[in-house]
Design an enzyme around this catalytic site. Sequence first.
Site, PDB file in Angstrom:
ATOM      1  N   ASP A  53      -2.265  -4.223   1.250  1.00  0.00           N
ATOM      2  CA  ASP A  53      -0.860  -4.413   0.907  1.00  0.00           C
ATOM      3  C   ASP A  53       0.027  -3.545   1.799  1.00  0.00           C
ATOM      4  O   ASP A  53      -0.451  -2.673   2.530  1.00  0.00           O
ATOM      5  CB  ASP A  53      -0.606  -4.182  -0.589  1.00  0.00           C
ATOM      6  CG  ASP A  53      -0.801  -2.746  -1.025  1.00  0.00           C
ATOM      7  OD1 ASP A  53      -0.242  -1.843  -0.382  1.00  0.00           O
ATOM      8  OD2 ASP A  53      -1.497  -2.521  -2.023  1.00  0.00           O
ATOM      9  N   GLU A  54       1.308  -3.782   1.730  1.00  0.00           N
ATOM     10  CA  GLU A  54       2.274  -3.134   2.617  1.00  0.00           C
ATOM     11  C   GLU A  54       2.195  -1.606   2.560  1.00  0.00           C
ATOM     12  O   GLU A  54       2.352  -0.925   3.568  1.00  0.00           O
ATOM     13  CB  GLU A  54       3.683  -3.610   2.250  1.00  0.00           C
ATOM     14  CG  GLU A  54       4.762  -3.157   3.184  1.00  0.00           C
ATOM     15  CD  GLU A  54       6.124  -3.751   2.842  1.00  0.00           C
ATOM     16  OE1 GLU A  54       7.065  -3.509   3.613  1.00  0.00           O
ATOM     17  OE2 GLU A  54       6.251  -4.455   1.811  1.00  0.00           O
TER      18      GLU A  54
END
Length: 196
Positions: A53-54
Amino acid sequence: MTEDTTKHRHFIICKPYGYLSQFYSNPKQQQSKKFLGDLYEFPEKAMAIGRLDEKSEGLLLITTDGKMSDFVNSKKVDKEYYAQVNGDITDEAIEKLKTGVEIGFEGKKYQTKPCQVFKLDSIPELPNREKKIRDDRHGPTSWISVTLNEGKFRQVRKMTSSVGFSTLRLIRVRVGAIKLNRMQAGEVVEVADFII
């Protein structure tokens, strides 16, 4: 059946904090986001194997070989993460993580599979990170290693939160036999093949 004679390309990267595990996007809300394609000129048909994820960092494999992607994403390949958690994690919390905890996934409850978890004795040597994480003046933190072979969306973060220790920093350090070692954030290495 014909044999696939396509010469595939493979890359090992150290995904920095703040990047999406994709190459580009069209939605207007993501135009200001950072993408893997900003780090390197990857070939057409390149795909990230097992996204991060980011807000997560670390080892990410990129390939043009869909069969390799399917294999690594299967439950046969272990993925190891180092997680910095808020507070001094207890033995009881580690035992719960090892045996499996209930997390939310796609609007339903999900029981995670048993996995390997242990507390790290010291702060691991990791790539530098642009965004600062709070320091110990705001309370203690601890580091754990989590090795699993499943990969639900934000799973490690949800797992640590479910036992009362939210994740402050998450870095994937190993996929099968491939290790992050001393790669730095944003570094890209092309390899002949993945030795998983």
